[in-house]
Design a protein around this motif. Structure first.
Motif, PDB file in Angstrom:
ATOM      1  N   SER A 655       0.820  -1.210   0.000  1.00 30.57           N
ATOM      2  CA  SER A 655       0.000   0.000   0.000  1.00 30.57           C
ATOM      3  C   SER A 655       0.855   1.262   0.000  1.00 30.57           C
ATOM      4  O   SER A 655       0.426   2.305  -0.499  1.00 30.57           O
ATOM      5  N   TRP A 658       2.823   0.851  -3.909  1.00 26.14           N
ATOM      6  CA  TRP A 658       1.946   0.746  -5.087  1.00 26.14           C
ATOM      7  C   TRP A 658       0.500   0.847  -4.594  1.00 26.14           C
ATOM      8  O   TRP A 658      -0.242  -0.144  -4.550  1.00 26.14           O
ATOM      9  N   PRO A 659       0.088   2.056  -4.169  1.00 30.59           N
ATOM     10  CA  PRO A 659      -1.209   2.196  -3.489  1.00 30.59           C
ATOM     11  C   PRO A 659      -2.415   1.866  -4.358  1.00 30.59           C
ATOM     12  O   PRO A 659      -3.434   1.437  -3.833  1.00 30.59           O
ATOM     13  N   ASN A 660      -2.337   2.047  -5.652  1.00 36.80           N
ATOM     14  CA  ASN A 660      -3.522   1.863  -6.496  1.00 36.80           C
ATOM     15  C   ASN A 660      -3.325   0.807  -7.574  1.00 36.80           C
ATOM     16  O   ASN A 660      -4.018   0.828  -8.599  1.00 36.80           O
ATOM     17  N   GLU A 661      -2.365  -0.091  -7.341  1.00 30.98           N
ATOM     18  CA  GLU A 661      -2.116  -1.130  -8.350  1.00 30.98           C
ATOM     19  C   GLU A 661      -1.575  -2.382  -7.692  1.00 30.98           C
ATOM     20  O   GLU A 661      -1.183  -2.384  -6.523  1.00 30.98           O
ATOM     21  N   ASP A 662      -1.571  -3.442  -8.448  1.00 30.89           N
ATOM     22  CA  ASP A 662      -1.053  -4.722  -7.959  1.00 30.89           C
ATOM     23  C   ASP A 662       0.471  -4.699  -8.087  1.00 30.89           C
ATOM     24  O   ASP A 662       1.013  -4.546  -9.179  1.00 30.89           O
TER      25      ASP A 662
END
Length: 886
Positions: A655, A658-662
């Protein structure tokens, strides 16, 4: 007016009384004058008579000095004799009063025993943790230092960096480095893992401790290429392994297959940096890699005139210079130093202990308030006797001294009982707190605690006895009128109305109890939530143990091979469902960390990297601990040293990076410059502390990055301890010279990790119990003595037709009113002040309404119970007997 004249004469006699020297001088002058007159009468001239008189009399100055000395000695003896006689009389009176009023004595002693006993226990903890200095000369001149990461966190040092810092830091008279080791000692009973420290030769000089036998390392033995196979042992190892052989300096030890010569034995009690049984030369190498930071810390002694702040600034400047000279490994890295005591007492522990010391003051104040209220409650019964004593010539100071003597005797008896209670409670505190604070292992009643208890007894005796004594002495003073001596003697009744003062003291006692119970409730609730917190792994039925592979026999390839073979043998043990290894077990009081950043967003400088913990784990580790896989995959058989290096990260790190992706498939760049591909994301686990959020964590494959110090994790179908022998056999089948240390259930590591909060909860529980008992005793004592003093009034009311139920309601209502006012005041103060507990609370707000409400109900219930017994006793009084007695 006659009284004013008497006081004026006494004051004049005290202020204008001639000194002994003046009296002796006047007497000698008178004798000389008489001798001169006699000589003049016999025909001498005045001048001749004066000379003859002085010649006949002798050396006036010598005679005067002798007479003054004898007179002063006589006066001192007289005053001492009078004081001792009065003290003996006061002591006899005090003992007689306690024997005449056993119920009062029992209640007062119990109150003091509870307060002083709890205070003695907490002072013992504070003394062991904060007040007692380390056993080194001038410990305040010692500091502990380390390198700091680009993010400012303390970190270990590399050998070249230590050598450069030691050469450039000018504020130290000596700077020594140390790193803890775990060598295997070969004995006739099999291998044994020891706690060891590799240290530079300056360590013992910096600490200021000389060996009890032999010597310590020389500079030549602590140099690269020197004869480093020498060892200094502790007194405990000398006793256990060599039976205190006086020829131990001619003996040797087999450590990790290497023979070491014993050159010295340290004094008993020396175990720096803690739990250490032997010391070997560190021999720092100036050509070692600067990025390989394996030295735990440095300890330094300040140069004359230097301060800890100056020394820390000196280290920081030297570290900044190294960052310029060696940018590849030192850019952004710094250094820092702190007082030496931080090696033993961290900021959180210090906060906990200081909070407890504040509670000690409140508890002692509460005990004083309660006993003072008891003394005031029975003050009326003493006034007539004291008035008679004043009529017979006793002055106010004499009466005050007598009453204070009674108070101090009461305090000493209560203090002795309190010390006995403290001695009984200390084994529980020791067993609870030693896992969190090693210095508590020696907690016991010694001369320091007895001295504290004695000082507390004397202080509390004076504090709680002074106000009642002054009030009684003032009431018994011969001042005429309707009150005082003449009023008492004329009326034959008690005249001092102390009910308001007593009521105020009980309100204060209940308010203090409320404050302490609220604090205890918040800490207890915090601890309960701590025990229920989701750790992110399952500790039940998991056995752990540590192994340290000797560097001389295990290189990187052999370490990886041993790890893989050991995991296979552990899985083959009957009753084992899964097994794995890691470099540091969860909550094992250690950590490894590394700067990192997403490779696609690599910062320009390393000081902008984040810091994440890292663990080297084998296949099967996540299954053994029950850490769930959230995305991607775990390590497999193909993740070996020859394959591209990969990492598994936890959800917290995912998190952040890479807060908004895998993040699976992305690469992470480390502070060392190495890049690793992320293959999976697992759940967060609390690996460092139970009471803090899970840290960002990277997991490396043990088949790619082996670690010579490893922990076993073995999940069993039954009790973990039952598999201990089989685990030892599995390790011995691979290397018979490898011992398995700290073989214990993982639940024990979890319990040790909660030892500090558990100790805090236990101590606050002691406080809460003591405060509740003091509040109940205080209310019971007050209401009981109030009933005694109102006996005539209650008898009259009953004779006039009052029903017993009304008497019970009045007495009970009085106690509840006082308790209600005290609770209200205590809640208000606690609501404003419990924010001070914020740093030691866990998932509990300082204004938790459930805690405040529960304490209110509890104290009002206790107040009702404490008032019920005297209320029922009052309702059963016989009016006829009561009135006839009056």
């Amino acid at each position: 007016m006659p009284e004013l004249g008497r006081y004026a004469r006494e004051l004049r006699a005290r202020l204008w009384k001639p000194s002994v020297t003046e009296e002796v001088g006047d007497e000698l002058a008178h004798h000389l004058e008489m001798l001169e007159r006699d000589l003049v009468a016999r025909g001498f001239t005045p001048d001749a008579a004066r000379r003859a008189a002085r010649a006949q009399f002798g050396d006036v100055h010598r005679i005067e000095a002798t007479c003054v000395d004898e007179a002063e000695h006589r006066d001192r003896d007289r005053r001492l004799t009078r004081w001792l006689d009065e003290l003996r009389h006061d002591l006899r009176t005090a003992v007689r009063q306690l024997r005449l009023h056993p119920r009062f004595a029992l209640v007062a002693v119990a109150t003091l025993a509870i307060g002083l006993g709890a205070a003695t226990v907490i002072f013992g903890i504070a003394d062991a943790v904060l007040l007692r200095p380390p056993p080194y000369p001038a410990p305040d001149r010692l500091v502990i230092g380390w390198e700091t990461t680009p993010a400012g966190q303390p970190f270990s040092l590399s050998e070249p960096n230590y050598l450069d810092l030691a050469a450039r830091a000018r504020r130290f008279s000596g700077l020594a480095a140390f790193a803890q080791r775990a060598p295997s000692l070969r004995t006739s009973d099999g291998p044994e893992q020891l706690s060891s420290t590799a240290a530079t030769h300056a360590l013992f000089r910096v600490l200021g401790v000389a060996p009890a036998l032999g010597r310590t390392f020389t500079a030549e033995e602590d140099a690269t290429g020197g004869d480093t196979r020498v060892v200094v042992i502790s007194d405990s190892l000398w006793t256990r392994h060599f039976a205190r052989d006086p020829d131990v300096l001619s003996r040797t030890l087999d450590l990790d297959g290497v023979t070491y010569r014993v050159i010295g034995v340290m004094p008993k009690g020396f175990d720096f940096p803690g739990g250490v049984e032997l010391w070997t030369p560190l021999a720092p190498n100036a050509t070692a890699p600067r990025g390989d930071r394996r030295i735990d810390a440095v300890v330094g002694r300040l140069a004359p005139g230097a301060t800890a702040e100056q020394a820390a600034a000196d280290l920081r400047r030297a570290a900044t210079t190294l960052g310029t000279e060696y940018p590849a490994t030192n850019t952004g890295w710094g250094a820092d130093a702190r007082p030496f005591m931080e090696l033993y007492v961290g900021p959180r522990l210090r906060t906990r202990v200081l909070t407890l010391l504040v509670a000690v003051g409140l508890l002692l104040l509460m005990a004083c308030v309660n006993v003072a209220s008891l003394l005031l409650a029975r003050a009326g019964a003493r006034q007539q006797a004291l008035a008679v004593q004043a009529a017979l010539g006793a002055g106010r100071s004499r009466i005050v001294r007598q009453l204070l003597t009674e108070s101090v005797v009461l305090a000493i008896i209560g203090g002795a009982a309190g010390v006995a209670l403290a001695a009984a409670a200390m084994p529980l505190v020791r067993s609870t707190g030693a896992a969190a604070v090693t210095r508590l292992a020696d907690l016991r009643v010694d001369w320091r605690l007895v001295g504290f208890a004695l000082a507390a007894c004397m202080t509390t005796g004076v504090v709680f006895g002074l106000a009642p004594a002054l009030r009684l002495a003032r009431a018994a003073a011969p001042r005429g009128g309707a009150g005082g001596l003449h009023g008492v003697l004329r009326s034959g009744r008690r005249i001092a109305d102390t009910s308001r003062v007593r009521s105020a003291l009980i309100v204060a006692s209940v308010a203090l109890a409320t404050i302490m119970l609220v604090g205890a409730g918040l800490v207890g609730g915090s601890f309960v939530r701590l025990l229920r917190v989701d750790l992110g792994f399952r500790a039940e039925r998991v056995l752990t143990g540590s192994i340290a592979l000797p560097a001389g026999r295990y290189d990187a390839e052999r370490t990886v091979a041993f790890d893989a073979a050991l995991v296979e043998r552990l899985r083959a043990i009957p009753g084992v469902t899964s097994a794995g290894t890691t470099n540091i077990a969860p909550l094992a009081a250690g950590n490894t960390a590394m700067p990192w950043a997403p490779a696609e967003r690599k910062p320009a400088t390393v000081d902008q990297y984040r810091i994440a913990s890292w663990r080297s784990v084998s296949t099967g580790y996540f299954a053994t601990l029950g850490v769930p896989l959230l995305r991607g995959r775990l390590f497999g058989g193909g993740d070996v040293r020859s394959a591209p290096w990969v990492a598994v990260i936890n959800q917290r790190m995912a998190s952040l990076g890479w807060p908004n992706e895998d993040p699976v498939g992305h690469e992470v760049v480390l502070g060392s410059g190495r890049t690793m591909r992320i293959i999976g994301v697992v759940g967060d686990a609390r690996l460092l502390n139970v009471d803090s959020l899970p840290a960002p964590t990277m997991y490396y494959s043990a088949q790619q990055i082996g670690f010579p110090s490893m922990w076993l994790t073995v999940r069993t179908t039954g009790e973990p301890a039952a598999a201990a022998a089989a685990v030892k056999r599995a390790v011995a089948s691979l290397d018979p010279d490898l011992p398995v240390a700290q073989l214990q259930p993982l639940t024990q590591l979890v319990a040790d990790a909660t030892a500090q909060p558990r100790l805090t909860m236990l101590v606050f529980a002691i406080f809460a119990t003591a405060a509740l008992a003091l509040a109940a005793i205080g209310l019971y004592g007050l209401i009981s003595f109030m009933v005694v003093q109102r006996t005539r009034e209650i008898g009259v009311r009953l004779a006039l037709g009052a029903v017993p139920r009304r008497i019970v309601r009045d007495v009970l209502g009085h106690g509840l009113r006082l308790a209600g006012i005290g609770v209200a005041l205590g809640v208000a103060v606690a609501y404003a002040g419990t924010g001070l507990l914020r740093t030691i609370l866990f998932e509990v707000t300082p204004t938790d309404p459930l805690t405040f409400g529960g304490v209110t109900v509890l104290l009002l219930t206790v107040a009702a119970l404490a008032s019920t017994v005297p209320a029922r006793r009052a309702s059963r009084l016989d009016p006829g007997l009561t009135l006839r007695a009056e």
